[in-house]
Scaffold this motif. Sequence first.
Motif, PDB file in Angstrom:
ATOM      1  N   ARG A  26      -3.992  -7.482 -11.604  1.00  0.00           N
ATOM      2  CA  ARG A  26      -3.377  -6.345 -11.933  1.00  0.00           C
ATOM      3  C   ARG A  26      -2.529  -6.668 -12.988  1.00  0.00           C
ATOM      4  O   ARG A  26      -2.423  -5.637 -14.112  1.00  0.00           O
ATOM      5  CB  ARG A  26      -2.669  -5.982 -10.652  1.00  0.00           C
ATOM      6  CG  ARG A  26      -3.414  -5.499  -9.457  1.00  0.00           C
ATOM      7  CD  ARG A  26      -3.943  -4.033 -10.049  1.00  0.00           C
ATOM      8  NE  ARG A  26      -4.667  -3.331  -8.958  1.00  0.00           N
ATOM      9  CZ  ARG A  26      -4.371  -2.404  -8.268  1.00  0.00           C
ATOM     10  NH1 ARG A  26      -3.055  -1.900  -8.554  1.00  0.00           N
ATOM     11  NH2 ARG A  26      -5.249  -1.805  -7.423  1.00  0.00           N
TER      12      ARG A  26
ATOM     13  N   ARG B  91       0.747   7.764  -2.702  1.00  0.00           N
ATOM     14  CA  ARG B  91      -0.253   7.642  -3.545  1.00  0.00           C
ATOM     15  C   ARG B  91      -1.701   7.056  -3.008  1.00  0.00           C
ATOM     16  O   ARG B  91      -2.627   7.151  -3.887  1.00  0.00           O
ATOM     17  CB  ARG B  91       0.045   6.923  -4.784  1.00  0.00           C
ATOM     18  CG  ARG B  91       1.380   7.586  -5.475  1.00  0.00           C
ATOM     19  CD  ARG B  91       2.279   6.674  -6.006  1.00  0.00           C
ATOM     20  NE  ARG B  91       3.304   7.405  -6.817  1.00  0.00           N
ATOM     21  CZ  ARG B  91       4.460   7.800  -6.131  1.00  0.00           C
ATOM     22  NH1 ARG B  91       4.345   7.711  -4.771  1.00  0.00           N
ATOM     23  NH2 ARG B  91       5.238   8.440  -6.944  1.00  0.00           N
ATOM     24  N   GLU B  92      -1.725   6.398  -1.924  1.00  0.00           N
ATOM     25  CA  GLU B  92      -2.949   5.863  -1.551  1.00  0.00           C
ATOM     26  C   GLU B  92      -3.809   5.074  -2.201  1.00  0.00           C
ATOM     27  O   GLU B  92      -5.035   5.100  -2.400  1.00  0.00           O
ATOM     28  CB  GLU B  92      -4.210   7.061  -0.932  1.00  0.00           C
ATOM     29  CG  GLU B  92      -3.315   8.070   0.067  1.00  0.00           C
ATOM     30  CD  GLU B  92      -4.434   9.088   0.665  1.00  0.00           C
ATOM     31  OE1 GLU B  92      -5.724   9.290  -0.140  1.00  0.00           O
ATOM     32  OE2 GLU B  92      -4.389   9.719   1.500  1.00  0.00           O
ATOM     33  N   ASP B  93      -2.952   4.219  -2.593  1.00  0.00           N
ATOM     34  CA  ASP B  93      -3.565   2.923  -3.577  1.00  0.00           C
ATOM     35  C   ASP B  93      -2.411   1.655  -3.585  1.00  0.00           C
ATOM     36  O   ASP B  93      -1.402   1.897  -3.229  1.00  0.00           O
ATOM     37  CB  ASP B  93      -3.399   3.387  -4.978  1.00  0.00           C
ATOM     38  CG  ASP B  93      -4.293   2.648  -5.800  1.00  0.00           C
ATOM     39  OD1 ASP B  93      -4.962   1.735  -5.358  1.00  0.00           O
ATOM     40  OD2 ASP B  93      -4.389   2.794  -7.121  1.00  0.00           O
ATOM     41  N   TRP B  94      -2.946   0.847  -3.864  1.00  0.00           N
ATOM     42  CA  TRP B  94      -2.068  -0.451  -3.975  1.00  0.00           C
ATOM     43  C   TRP B  94      -1.167  -0.390  -5.337  1.00  0.00           C
ATOM     44  O   TRP B  94      -1.530   0.092  -6.175  1.00  0.00           O
ATOM     45  CB  TRP B  94      -2.879  -1.660  -4.217  1.00  0.00           C
ATOM     46  CG  TRP B  94      -3.620  -2.029  -2.972  1.00  0.00           C
ATOM     47  CD1 TRP B  94      -5.010  -1.761  -2.503  1.00  0.00           C
ATOM     48  CD2 TRP B  94      -3.045  -2.816  -1.754  1.00  0.00           C
ATOM     49  NE1 TRP B  94      -5.223  -2.295  -1.286  1.00  0.00           N
ATOM     50  CE2 TRP B  94      -4.263  -3.005  -0.709  1.00  0.00           C
ATOM     51  CE3 TRP B  94      -1.940  -3.372  -1.421  1.00  0.00           C
ATOM     52  CZ2 TRP B  94      -3.964  -3.494   0.298  1.00  0.00           C
ATOM     53  CZ3 TRP B  94      -1.820  -4.147  -0.211  1.00  0.00           C
ATOM     54  CH2 TRP B  94      -2.753  -3.937   0.608  1.00  0.00           C
ATOM     55  N   ARG B  95       0.286  -0.576  -4.834  1.00  0.00           N
ATOM     56  CA  ARG B  95       1.124  -0.835  -6.019  1.00  0.00           C
ATOM     57  C   ARG B  95       2.112  -2.129  -5.776  1.00  0.00           C
ATOM     58  O   ARG B  95       1.993  -2.627  -4.929  1.00  0.00           O
ATOM     59  CB  ARG B  95       2.027   0.501  -5.722  1.00  0.00           C
ATOM     60  CG  ARG B  95       1.357   1.747  -6.196  1.00  0.00           C
ATOM     61  CD  ARG B  95       1.126   2.072  -7.434  1.00  0.00           C
ATOM     62  NE  ARG B  95       0.909   3.283  -7.877  1.00  0.00           N
ATOM     63  CZ  ARG B  95      -0.399   3.866  -7.658  1.00  0.00           C
ATOM     64  NH1 ARG B  95      -1.419   3.014  -7.342  1.00  0.00           N
ATOM     65  NH2 ARG B  95      -0.658   5.144  -8.063  1.00  0.00           N
TER      66      ARG B  95
ATOM     67  N   TRP C 215       0.928  -1.306   0.085  1.00  0.00           N
ATOM     68  CA  TRP C 215       0.091  -0.001  -0.009  1.00  0.00           C
ATOM     69  C   TRP C 215       0.853   1.227  -0.067  1.00  0.00           C
ATOM     70  O   TRP C 215       1.558   1.453   1.017  1.00  0.00           O
ATOM     71  CB  TRP C 215      -1.036   0.137   1.002  1.00  0.00           C
ATOM     72  CG  TRP C 215      -1.804   1.280   1.338  1.00  0.00           C
ATOM     73  CD1 TRP C 215      -1.393   2.542   2.138  1.00  0.00           C
ATOM     74  CD2 TRP C 215      -2.891   1.502   0.775  1.00  0.00           C
ATOM     75  NE1 TRP C 215      -2.463   3.308   2.069  1.00  0.00           N
ATOM     76  CE2 TRP C 215      -3.507   2.800   1.233  1.00  0.00           C
ATOM     77  CE3 TRP C 215      -3.894   0.752  -0.107  1.00  0.00           C
ATOM     78  CZ2 TRP C 215      -4.473   3.316   0.627  1.00  0.00           C
ATOM     79  CZ3 TRP C 215      -4.951   1.611  -0.505  1.00  0.00           C
ATOM     80  CH2 TRP C 215      -5.298   2.547  -0.118  1.00  0.00           C
TER      81      TRP C 215
ATOM     82  N   ASP D 256      -9.125  -4.344 -13.242  1.00  0.00           N
ATOM     83  CA  ASP D 256      -9.195  -3.483 -11.989  1.00  0.00           C
ATOM     84  C   ASP D 256      -9.600  -4.199 -10.999  1.00  0.00           C
ATOM     85  O   ASP D 256      -9.968  -5.437 -10.722  1.00  0.00           O
ATOM     86  CB  ASP D 256     -10.161  -2.004 -12.625  1.00  0.00           C
ATOM     87  CG  ASP D 256     -11.315  -2.680 -12.612  1.00  0.00           C
ATOM     88  OD1 ASP D 256     -11.997  -3.794 -12.414  1.00  0.00           O
ATOM     89  OD2 ASP D 256     -12.118  -1.822 -13.537  1.00  0.00           O
ATOM     90  N   ASP D 257      -9.906  -3.606  -9.726  1.00  0.00           N
ATOM     91  CA  ASP D 257     -10.296  -4.228  -8.418  1.00  0.00           C
ATOM     92  C   ASP D 257     -11.668  -4.421  -8.428  1.00  0.00           C
ATOM     93  O   ASP D 257     -11.898  -5.566  -7.633  1.00  0.00           O
ATOM     94  CB  ASP D 257     -10.030  -3.200  -7.558  1.00  0.00           C
ATOM     95  CG  ASP D 257      -8.647  -2.550  -7.039  1.00  0.00           C
ATOM     96  OD1 ASP D 257      -7.911  -3.245  -7.369  1.00  0.00           O
ATOM     97  OD2 ASP D 257      -8.523  -1.662  -6.490  1.00  0.00           O
TER      98      ASP D 257
END
Length: 347
Positions: free
Chosen positions: A241, A203-207, A199, A246-247
């Motif tokens: 991914r 960027r407050e997102d999964w990478r 996390w 997408d999620d």
Amino acid sequence: MPKTSARLLSLLSLLQTRRDWPGQRLAERLEVSPRTVRRDVDRLRELGYPIVSAKGPDGGYRLDAGTELPPLLFDDEQAVALAVALQVAATTGVGIEEAAARALATVRQVMPARLRHRIDMLRFTAVERPAVRPLPPVDGNVLMAVSAAARACEVLRFDYTPAPRAGAPDGAPAAGLPPRRVEPHHLVTWCGRWYLVAWDLDREDWRSFRADRMAPRTPTGPRFTPREVPGGEVAAFVTRRFEGYDDSGGRPCRGEVILDLPAATVSRYTHDGLVEELGPNRCRLVLGSWSWTGLASAIGRFDAGIEVVGPPELKEAFAHLARRYAGAAGPDRRQAARPAHDGHSPR
């Protein structure tokens, strides 16, 4: 002189490092007489090790292949490599998972505490796909540091070398970039590469990050409460991914076209799209991809006329590819390239 048991282990270790050993050389390495070497070789044979004697003025010994598997000796790096390989084998889905897990437990049980700790720190998921080309090596210390931070639920800071731009050498560091800050979740292998799923705090997102491009910083940051990856399963999340989903389980770029091909032909090459028959040699195709350019490229592989129904982003992607392909064809062919005014491509 070392005790007999220690000397036997040293002798076995030497025999495993090279094919042939002159007897006198072994005696010098072990600091014993050639006669003691002969007696120790006989003891190893009694334990099941197939040691072959070479005749001649120098004499010598070779550890040969036998009918049974005797106990083996590994140095530290070999033991760690074996344990990592067994962890990968336990997740391949080829019918050896149980045997690999039992072998890993056996290896771990006889490891020194320092190596057992290293192995216990390394936890990952193997999402198997074949590698398509030689891959850059990954520093084992990087894997250990990343896995340890994930197990301890500690924020990880690291310098990251992004993918090189066209014409730039691979692995060239990007100057002036701040370190990345992430909550490390899991190490995975995909197509032969190591990745960290995390996390990204900024960027407050999964990478996902390639481990061969990471340089962890110390010390690690504060502890965090682990998040659950979208969908709850790391292997499925990574697969979605990397394959462009997408999620929500769909692909972020989805478009509709009409192809001058029979629906039966298009269906054979479209596993996750919607194909609707419009006539004997005409069909509607709804397809998704990870990018608009990728979607246009996937549709362009059909050697047929194409009518873009929508959205506008897909039409622009076709125009972008047309300009790129015209440039690739060379200056003498650009004049011959006709832009697609109505969304059709030539047969």
